[in-house]
Each structure stands twice: as structure tokens, then as C-alpha cells.
Design a protein around this motif. Structure first.
Motif, mmCIF file in Angstrom:
data_model
loop_
_atom_site.group_PDB
_atom_site.id
_atom_site.type_symbol
_atom_site.label_atom_id
_atom_site.label_comp_id
_atom_site.label_asym_id
_atom_site.label_seq_id
_atom_site.Cartn_x
_atom_site.Cartn_y
_atom_site.Cartn_z
ATOM 1 N N PRO A 111 -6.261 3.933 -0.004
ATOM 2 C CA PRO A 111 -5.916 2.802 0.269
ATOM 3 C C PRO A 111 -4.914 2.350 -1.121
ATOM 4 C CG PRO A 111 -8.236 2.630 -0.476
ATOM 5 C CD PRO A 111 -7.997 4.020 -0.281
ATOM 6 N N ALA A 112 -3.854 1.760 -0.813
ATOM 7 C CA ALA A 112 -2.863 1.301 -1.704
ATOM 8 C C ALA A 112 -2.061 -0.093 -1.316
ATOM 9 C CB ALA A 112 -1.750 2.317 -2.021
ATOM 10 N N VAL A 113 -1.876 -0.765 -2.349
ATOM 11 C CA VAL A 113 -1.168 -2.128 -2.055
ATOM 12 C C VAL A 113 0.020 -2.014 -3.159
ATOM 13 C CG1 VAL A 113 -2.940 -3.239 -1.105
ATOM 14 C CG2 VAL A 113 -2.620 -3.428 -3.792
ATOM 15 N N LEU A 231 6.310 -8.985 -12.448
ATOM 16 C CA LEU A 231 5.946 -7.483 -12.479
ATOM 17 C C LEU A 231 5.827 -7.009 -10.958
ATOM 18 C CD1 LEU A 231 2.643 -7.422 -14.642
ATOM 19 C CD2 LEU A 231 5.107 -6.919 -14.987
ATOM 20 N N HIS A 232 6.133 -5.888 -10.534
ATOM 21 C CA HIS A 232 5.948 -5.128 -9.175
ATOM 22 C C HIS A 232 5.042 -3.990 -9.761
ATOM 23 C CE1 HIS A 232 9.148 -7.430 -7.648
ATOM 24 N NE2 HIS A 232 9.965 -6.715 -8.621
ATOM 25 N N ALA A 233 3.672 -4.063 -8.713
ATOM 26 C CA ALA A 233 2.972 -3.044 -9.120
ATOM 27 C C ALA A 233 2.364 -2.166 -7.731
ATOM 28 C CB ALA A 233 1.620 -3.530 -9.929
ATOM 29 N N ILE A 234 2.323 -0.889 -7.875
ATOM 30 C CA ILE A 234 1.464 -0.240 -7.138
ATOM 31 C C ILE A 234 0.011 -0.033 -7.291
ATOM 32 C CG2 ILE A 234 1.140 1.943 -5.574
ATOM 33 C CD1 ILE A 234 4.392 2.076 -5.916
ATOM 34 N N LEU A 252 -8.810 -4.246 -0.801
ATOM 35 C CA LEU A 252 -8.259 -3.932 -2.198
ATOM 36 C C LEU A 252 -6.858 -5.039 -2.535
ATOM 37 C CD1 LEU A 252 -7.555 -2.424 -4.847
ATOM 38 C CD2 LEU A 252 -5.679 -0.768 -3.241
ATOM 39 N N ALA A 253 -6.437 -5.402 -1.389
ATOM 40 C CA ALA A 253 -5.394 -6.451 -1.494
ATOM 41 C C ALA A 253 -6.154 -7.804 -1.650
ATOM 42 C CB ALA A 253 -4.646 -6.754 -0.115
ATOM 43 N N ARG A 254 -7.201 -8.186 -0.985
ATOM 44 C CA ARG A 254 -8.228 -9.276 -1.269
ATOM 45 C C ARG A 254 -8.466 -9.285 -2.799
ATOM 46 N NH1 ARG A 254 -9.945 -9.126 3.531
ATOM 47 N NH2 ARG A 254 -12.040 -8.291 2.981
ATOM 48 N N ASP A 287 3.759 5.033 5.967
ATOM 49 C CA ASP A 287 4.651 3.975 6.336
ATOM 50 C C ASP A 287 5.995 4.147 5.432
ATOM 51 O OD1 ASP A 287 6.022 1.583 6.548
ATOM 52 O OD2 ASP A 287 4.189 0.598 5.772
ATOM 53 N N GLU A 288 7.151 4.006 6.327
ATOM 54 C CA GLU A 288 8.410 4.139 5.689
ATOM 55 C C GLU A 288 8.473 3.122 4.350
ATOM 56 O OE1 GLU A 288 12.039 5.249 4.540
ATOM 57 O OE2 GLU A 288 10.719 6.178 6.016
ATOM 58 N N ARG A 289 7.805 2.169 4.185
ATOM 59 C CA ARG A 289 7.826 1.291 3.299
ATOM 60 C C ARG A 289 7.500 1.455 1.906
ATOM 61 N NH1 ARG A 289 3.783 -3.757 3.850
ATOM 62 N NH2 ARG A 289 4.536 -3.330 6.063
ATOM 63 N N ALA A 290 6.561 2.646 2.132
ATOM 64 C CA ALA A 290 5.967 3.343 0.792
ATOM 65 C C ALA A 290 7.123 3.857 0.068
ATOM 66 C CB ALA A 290 5.019 4.204 0.967
ATOM 67 N N ARG A 291 8.216 4.614 0.707
ATOM 68 C CA ARG A 291 9.144 5.294 0.253
ATOM 69 C C ARG A 291 10.147 4.245 -0.233
ATOM 70 N NH1 ARG A 291 11.338 10.110 3.606
ATOM 71 N NH2 ARG A 291 9.041 10.682 3.139
ATOM 72 N N ARG A 292 10.269 3.159 0.355
ATOM 73 C CA ARG A 292 11.154 2.105 -0.150
ATOM 74 C C ARG A 292 10.791 1.516 -1.375
ATOM 75 N NH1 ARG A 292 11.762 0.097 5.146
ATOM 76 N NH2 ARG A 292 10.871 -1.635 4.592
ATOM 77 N N VAL A 293 9.467 1.190 -1.420
ATOM 78 C CA VAL A 293 8.654 0.773 -2.684
ATOM 79 C C VAL A 293 8.904 1.767 -4.088
ATOM 80 C CG1 VAL A 293 6.511 0.224 -3.596
ATOM 81 C CG2 VAL A 293 6.967 -0.913 -1.555
#
Ligand SMILES: [Zn+2]
Ligand SMILES: [Zn+2]
Ligand SMILES: [Zn+2]
Length: 444
Positions: A111-113, A231-234, A252-254, A287-293
Motif C-alpha cells: 500500500p502506498a499514498v 512537501l510532496h511525499a510517497i 495508511l492514508a488515514r 495506476d497511471e497516477r503512480a507514474r505521473r507522481v
């Protein structure tokens, strides 16, 4: 022909006369037309033990030196090396989400956010707005300093006012600078609290929760227009020995949200919290979003303070600051950092040393040890690949070679070479952009 063209031509003619033009061009290509290459003199010996011979020497090269890229991460200092660093950052971030580059692909199942943490407000600033006015309010309403509290304009992105305060005297410059100075500590504690929150979500003791789920992260710091870092973080959760932990991305997000919403860093002289703009997005597997992130995060890895070349080096004094002729708001951020830096009660924050970074002393990209591969590993892989290409696929295996090098300077020989290097570097960037464009249109 202007004087720049003339200088470039002279440099090329100089190498041409010595029949070394091709060598010069090859050398430039190898160091990526770095802006300040390191000049090395030396030789390589290779062969079986006891029978080594000199197989390569810099004396045969133009000016008797090998040029090595400076390796800077800063776009302002060296666009060529920064581009390589940006590429490595992208690989590093992506490997932590998808695997590859030596990271097990099963990592994609963890799991990742994607978390964005913004500082609180330090006073009203002009903002971009397409539809509504910048700051609504009565046109005659004034602050204690007689300045309007409202701004009816609609600022576009490029507007220099964006990010500057409506009233510089109302604006909390000290708060903004201290926020930057405490940012790294705020982040460190946010991660500790997130682990605690995760234990609560899992209904386990902290020690127990750490046994089944540990956090890894990769984060970038970005300066907003107002000169405050966000900050932006994974953030990813890992089970023991690379297994999938008994946590889902929603949990994890919560935990991240709860931690970021409650954390405060304070010492007797300063305190900081995150602002209300906390955002967390779940990154789904595949998710394509992971690549964009990953691309997004990497983009910020090569930025320095404000991307203003005038703040490329530390500011030593108020006189030094004035000489840089910064825009008013930026000038005041730096001046505040210098001021606070002189306060013995805040000495541990090293504010004067980081004044050119508006008080921020941290790195622009950091990651936890277990997040993914390392910059060193990516660099080694690149060197090996280049070496393999140079030797052909079946290069000498039973040979050992050893290099003996020492630096004799930095930069190009003269203005003509520097100009030519900058020209080649720009050309390469353009060629690359065109190749990318061609690739996109073809695959449509
Ligand atoms: Zn460089
Ligand atoms: Zn405005
Ligand atoms: Zn005011």
C-alpha cells in the motif's frame, strides 16, 4: 558574426589546428557538455599482474585532460548534470512504486499514498485566480498600516505579485522563515506519528505494529511562490522481509492525515505546524497516477530555493544581500533569516547559513533507507553500461585496470569553449524534446 560566434569559432579552430577537434567533440559529449567540468590529468594501467602497461593517458587528449561532469543537482548551476540527476530521481521514485532497478517488483503490491503537506498562512498574499477576485472585500477597508485589505484583480500565473503579501508589514515574516527552518523536523515527527497512528488503526501496540508494518518514504521539498516550503511525499508500508503488510492504502492514508493534522514542533523560541491544506491520495497498483507522481516528484528534485540565480550561493551579510537586488518579498525573507540568525536563542537552526534558502536547511529530495535503490547504484549502473559499450560486449575479462587521476582545475579553457558547450547542451535538450515529440505522435 557577433563576438560570441567569433569566440566559439576560435576555440574550435584551436582544436582543429592540433587535429584534435573530433577528440574535443567526443570529450564534450561524454561529459554531457557540463557547464563546469572537472579537468583530470592521469593514466590507466592494465594487464595481468606484474605485466601492467599504460593503456590510456590523458596526455593524448585536447589540453592533456579528461573532462568529468561536475555532477551538480542544481538546474541553475548546471542544466546538463541536473537533467541526469532528474532522470535518476525519476528511476529512484518509480522503483519504489513499481520495482525494477534492483527492487523486487512485488513492491507494487504494497500500500502506498501520495501526501502533500503545506505550511499554514502567514498573512494574505496575492494569488492566481481565473474566476474570482484575488481577495474579495470592501474596497475602502484598510489594515493598521493603511493598505487595502482587498484586491479586486485576477492575477495570471506569471504575475510578479503572486505570492507577495497584500501588506508586508502585516505579514508574519518570522513565522514564515521559522516554518522553513523547522520543516525537516516537522516531517521527521510526522513519520513517527504516522507509525503510531497506524498502530492505533490496526488496534495493536506500537512495537507489535512495527513488526508487521514499517513505513518507507521518498519526499521532495518545493518552494511555493510565497517562499515557504511545502512537501510532496510517497509513503509506503512494508511487511517483514519484503512481504505485503496487513494494512490497506486507505488505512495508511488515514494514519498520515491524523498525524499531519496533530503534529507540532516547538521549542521555547519557535514553533511550527502544517497548514490546513493537507492532501492525501491513494496510489493503486498499476495506476497511471503512480507514474505521473514519480515524474512530478522528480521534477522538483533539481530545484533550488526560488530558482532565482541570485540566490544560488549563501548570503554572507546585509550588504551582500543588497547587492543581489532581489524583489522586495524575497529580499525580506532573506533579511528576516539573517536577523533571526543573529539571535543566540535560535542558533541551532543555522538560519544565517541557510538565509539564501529562506531558512530551509534540508535536502530537496530525501528518502528512507528502505524506500528503493540509491543514487549511487544508479550512477554505477550508468558507468558500467557506458564502459560495456566502449569495450564492446566481449571486453577483456582477465585484465585488471587501474586509473591514476588527479584534478588540475575546473571549467572550460576559455570563453569560446564555454559558449560552445552551452550551445551544444541546449541543442541536445532540443533534440531530445523533438525525439520525444516524434515518439508521442507515432504512438497515437
Ligand atoms: Zn555539470
Ligand atoms: Zn491580488
Ligand atoms: Zn498592514
Amino acid at each position: 558574426m557577433d563576438s560570441d560566434d567569433h569566440a566559439m569559432l576560435e576555440a574550435l579552430v584551436r582544436h582543429g589546428k592540433r587535429h584534435q577537434l573530433d577528440d574535443f567533440l567526443a570529450q564534450g559529449d561524454r561529459c554531457g557538455w557540463c557547464r563546469h567540468p572537472i579537468r583530470l590529468r592521469g593514466f590507466v594501467v592494465s594487464g595481468p599482474a606484474g605485466e601492467e602497461t599504460v593503456t590510456f593517458s590523458s596526455s593524448s587528449l585536447p589540453d592533456g585532460v579528461v573532462l568529468k561532469a561536475c555532477g551538480s543537482r542544481s538546474e541553475v548551476r548546471c542544466p546538463s548534470c541536473a537533467a541526469i540527476y532528474r532522470g535518476d530521481s525519476r528511476h529512484l521514485v518509480r522503483a519504489g512504486l513499481e520495482g525494477g532497478k534492483g527492487v523486487d517488483e512485488a513492491i507494487a503490491l504494497h500500500p502506498a499514498v501520495f501526501l502533500t503537506l503545506t505550511a499554514p498562512s502567514f498573512g494574505a498574499v496575492h494569488a492566481t485566480s481565473a474566476v474570482s477576485p484575488c481577495h474579495a472585500g470592501h474596497p475602502r477597508a484598510r489594515c493598521a498600516h493603511g493598505r487595502p485589505l482587498a484586491c479586486p484583480r485576477r492575477h495570471e500565473r506569471g504575475d510578479e505579485l503572486v505570492g507577495t503579501p497584500l501588506c508586508p508589514d502585516c505579514y508574519d515574516y518570522e513565522g514564515a522563515v521559522l516554518q522553513n527552518a523547522l520543516n525537516s523536523e516537522l516531517w521527521r515527527r510526522t513519520m513517527i506519528y504516522t507509525e503510531r497512528q497506524l498502530a492505533a488503526v490496526l488496534d495493536r501496540t506500537q512495537a507489535d505494529a512495527r513488526r508487521v508494518a514499517r513505513l518507507s518514504f521518498c519526499r521532495v521539498a518545493e518552494f511555493q511562490r510565497r517562499g515557504v516550503v511545502h512537501l510532496h511525499a510517497i509513503v509506503r508500508a512494508d511487511g517483514p522481509e519484503g512481504s505485503v503488510p496487513p494494512v490497506d492504502a486507505g488505512q495508511l492514508a488515514r494514519a498520515c492525515l491524523q498525524a499531519a493534522g496533530t503534529i507540532t514542533v516547538s521549542n521555547p523560541n519557535a514553533s511550527a505546524t502544517w497548514g490546513r491544506q493537507i492532501d492525501v491520495q491513494v496510489l493503486e497498483h498499476g495506476d497511471e497516477r503512480a507514474r505521473r507522481v514519480a515524474t512530478y516528484v522528480a521534477k522538483y528534485a533539481t530545484k533550488t530555493s526560488s530558482d532565482d540565480p541570485r540566490l544560488d550561493a549563501p548570503v554572507r551579510s546585509f550588504e551582500d544581500l543588497c547587492r543581489r537586488e532581489l524583489p522586495t518579498h524575497l529580499h525580506r525573507m532573506v533579511a528576516t533569516a539573517l536577523d533571526l540568525g543573529a539571535d543566540p536563542a535560535l542558533s541551532e537552526l543555522n538560519l544565517a547559513r541557510h538565509a539564501h534558502r529562506l531558512g530551509y536547511g534540508g535536502h530537496f529530495l530525501t528518502k528512507s533507507r528502505r524506500y528503493s535503490t540509491t543514487f549511487g547504484a544508479l550512477r554505477d549502473a550508468r558507468v558500467q553500461w557506458r564502459e560495456a559499450r566502449r569495450l564492446g560486449d566481449d571486453g577483456p575479462e582477465d585484465q585488471t585496470s587501474e586509473g591514476h587521476w588527479h584534478a588540475v582545475g575546473a571549467g572550460w579553457t576559455d570563453r569560446g569553449e564555454s559558449l560552445f558547450a552551452a550551445h551544444q547542451q541546449r541543442q541536445r535538450t532540443e533534440d531530445k524534446r523533438e525525439a520525444e515529440l516524434a515518439w508521442y505522435t507515432r504512438s497515437e
